[in-house]
Write an enzyme that holds these catalytic residues in place. Structure first.
Site, PDB file in Angstrom:
ATOM      1  N   ASP A 165      42.719  26.083  44.315  1.00  0.00           N
ATOM      2  CA  ASP A 165      42.875  24.629  43.675  1.00  0.00           C
ATOM      3  C   ASP A 165      42.266  23.723  44.421  1.00  0.00           C
ATOM      4  OD1 ASP A 165      44.057  25.977  41.289  1.00  0.00           O
ATOM      5  OD2 ASP A 165      45.845  25.371  41.753  1.00  0.00           O
ATOM      6  N   HIS A 217      38.363  25.407  37.648  1.00  0.00           N
ATOM      7  CA  HIS A 217      38.549  25.138  38.993  1.00  0.00           C
ATOM      8  C   HIS A 217      37.336  23.874  39.470  1.00  0.00           C
ATOM      9  CE1 HIS A 217      41.845  27.749  39.844  1.00  0.00           C
ATOM     10  NE2 HIS A 217      41.751  27.922  38.586  1.00  0.00           N
ATOM     11  N   ASN A 261      37.636  48.061  43.169  1.00  0.00           N
ATOM     12  CA  ASN A 261      36.279  47.381  42.852  1.00  0.00           C
ATOM     13  C   ASN A 261      36.610  45.920  42.552  1.00  0.00           C
ATOM     14  OD1 ASN A 261      33.738  46.588  42.499  1.00  0.00           O
ATOM     15  ND2 ASN A 261      33.208  48.265  41.125  1.00  0.00           N
TER      16      ASN A 261
HETATM   17  C1  LIG Z   1      46.813  28.280  43.227  1.00  0.00           C
HETATM   18  C2  LIG Z   1      45.949  29.550  42.341  1.00  0.00           C
HETATM   19  N1  LIG Z   1      45.780  30.632  42.760  1.00  0.00           N
HETATM   20  C3  LIG Z   1      45.372  31.822  42.160  1.00  0.00           C
HETATM   21  C4  LIG Z   1      44.913  31.401  41.077  1.00  0.00           C
HETATM   22  C5  LIG Z   1      44.226  32.524  40.154  1.00  0.00           C
HETATM   23  O1  LIG Z   1      42.936  32.282  40.099  1.00  0.00           O
HETATM   24  P1  LIG Z   1      42.063  32.970  38.658  1.00  0.00           P
HETATM   25  O2  LIG Z   1      42.426  32.597  37.504  1.00  0.00           O
HETATM   26  O3  LIG Z   1      40.673  33.051  39.064  1.00  0.00           O
HETATM   27  O4  LIG Z   1      42.583  34.520  38.777  1.00  0.00           O
HETATM   28  C6  LIG Z   1      44.898  30.140  40.296  1.00  0.00           C
HETATM   29  C7  LIG Z   1      44.563  30.038  39.134  1.00  0.00           C
HETATM   30  O5  LIG Z   1      44.468  28.874  38.494  1.00  0.00           O
HETATM   31  C8  LIG Z   1      45.558  29.102  41.032  1.00  0.00           C
HETATM   32  O6  LIG Z   1      45.563  28.064  40.512  1.00  0.00           O
END
Ligand SMILES: Cc1ncc(COP(=O)(O)O)c(C=O)c1O
Length: 457
Positions: A203, A233, A301
């Site tokens: 974030d 994001h 993977n």
């Molecule tokens: C702090 C944080 N870590 C990890 C993630 C996980 O990302 P993803 O949604 O791409 O799996 C998020 C998702 O919003 C997050 O806010």
């Protein structure tokens, strides 16, 4: 008369160029029409922000039809690493995969005695996103939860020493909502106790912190940093994520674990990069066994496609603009509500930091709860079509997955103190968007509705 012989490759190139030109026109018509904001229009908390370059890159990549990681992935990894100020970045298919890969990298036998083993402890927080913690639990290491602080929403560093035990091997925490955690304190703690540090930078891409007089990007201070490129994001590849590191050893382990656990590091579609493909003797395998099929890790993977990377290459060019817009929008909201401090705990940027904010968090003060609750104000804003978000899981330990784990395996995690602030966040915090697509008219409307609701209760 001589018949015109057409070169199929030239004709294909010509068609491709036409498609790319048409894609630009399509983008302009479909996605680049300015609409004036009117009250009642949706105010999203986040969203994709892209131009014709992202679309043409995506179409270009799809016409190449390479599909798996390829030239765009190489370009994206190189550009991302450079942007963060590190030598290595690996593209993966989500931020959650990035966290999984980052954590599993610390378990690699390549790290010898320093590797994280089952039963070892990892200090983290419960106020955050579940997949920062999930890999620790899944592997059978023990997350140790400390509280967070307000108004930074980040790990409370005063609890670190109490959380420490002879089994502690790592700290794995996020820069909450883009606000850097106290990098100096965490780094000093990790150095003092010889611990790994994983920065969940999902974030916070673009945020900076000044350590020992040097400004650097978050995600570059620890052993490994992670990113998410899911559409809300800081930049997007659709689904996508990355791990980055300054250590060539960690990169080697991460690459292997990302790519099935194999020992070989040939890129997709290439063989015998090392020139010794049939010369290795590893494990108990016969000498000369094909290096392409020798496994030094229990891998996955987690690769993403080249089409995703193609979008990312164009998005990276916009990162500094995105960071600027996020900061401006955050400041705009702050100025608009700063006199409501009697009702809300206002967010504060960490000292020595420049946050590329993911959102604008507000925590309702207990003293004002007789007048209204978080639910009341959140429902009011949502009814006005203003999107709101909780600080992810609030307190992850209160979720069914952890309640169940506590019953079945009570020693599988440890808690330091009473996590009082974490519970406050679970009960009283919500946040609003600051993404680059928001403009002053929308932000004015958000401010007006918060003020109207607050001051009339
Ligand atoms: C702090 C944080 N870590 C990890 C993630 C996980 O990302 P993803 O949604 O791409 O799996 C998020 C998702 O919003 C997050 O806010």
């Amino acid at each position: 008369m001589e018949a015109k012989i057409e070169n199929p490759q030239l004709r294909a190139l010509d068609i491709k160029n036409q498609i790319l030109e048409l894609t630009k026109d399509y983008y302009q018509l479909q996605f680049n029409q300015k609409k004036d904001f009117r009250e009642g229009d949706r105010v999203n908390y986040a969203g994709r922000f892209f131009g014709e370059e992202e679309m043409t890159n995506l179409v270009d990549s799809s016409l190449e039809f390479w599909l798996t990681s390829g030239r765009y992935t190489d370009a994206f990894e190189e550009k991302l690493a450079k942007e963060i100020g590190l030598p290595f970045a690996l593209f993966v298919n989500s931020g959650s995969s990035a966290n999984l890969l980052a954590f599993m990298t610390l378990t690699s036998p390549l790290l010898k005695d320093r590797r994280v083993k089952r039963g070892d402890e990892v200090i983290t927080v419960a106020a955050g996103f579940p997949t920062t913690v999930a890999p620790i639990v899944q592997y059978g290491a023990v997350p140790v939860f400390v509280d967070v602080s307000l108004p930074s929403y980040n790990i409370d560093c005063s609890q670190l020493e109490e959380a420490l035990s002879p089994k502690t091997r790592a700290v794995m925490v996020a820069h909450t909502l883009g606000n850097p955690f106290d990098v100096k304190k965490i780094k000093d703690f990790c150095t003092k106790h010889n611990l790994f540090l994983i920065e969940d930078n999902c974030d916070a891409l673009g945020s900076e912190y000044c350590l020992d007089g040097q400004w650097k990007r978050t995600g570059s201070f620890g052993d490994i940093g992670t990113s998410s490129f899911y559409p809300p994001h800081h930049l997007t590849t659709g689904e996508g994520g990355a791990v980055y590191t300054k250590s060539s050893l960690l990169k080697r382990a991460a690459l292997s674990i990302r790519d099935w656990g194999r020992d070989c590091y040939c890129p997709s579609g290439k063989d015998n990069t090392c020139g010794k493909r049939f010369d290795f003797q590893l494990g108990d395998l016969p000498k000369g066994y094909d290096h392409k099929y020798i496994y030094s890790h229990f891998g996955y993977n987690l690769k993403a496609s080249d089409m995703q990377a193609a979008i990312g290459v164009a998005q990276l060019d916009r990162l500094s603009l995105f960071t600027k817009r996020r900061r401006e929008n955050w400041n705009y909201l702050y100025e608009g509500v700063k006199d409501l401090e009697e009702w809300f705990i206002l967010p504060r940027e960490t000292e020595q930091a420049k946050a590329s904010w993911f959102g604008f968090p507000l925590t309702l003060k207990k003293s004002k709860q007789a007048h209204f609750t978080r639910k009341n104000i959140v429902q009011h804003l949502e009814a006005k079509n203003i999107q709101t978000r909780m600080l992810f899981g609030g307190n992850i330990l209160k979720h069914p997955c952890f309640v169940d784990l506590k019953k079945s395996d009570p020693d599988s995690f440890r808690v330091v103190g009473d996590l009082k602030i974490t519970d406050t966040i679970m009960e009283d915090t919500f946040w609003l968007g600051v993404y680059p697509g928001l403009e002053s008219k929308q932000l004015d409307f958000v401010i007006e509705e918060i003020r109207r609701f607050t001051l009339s209760h």
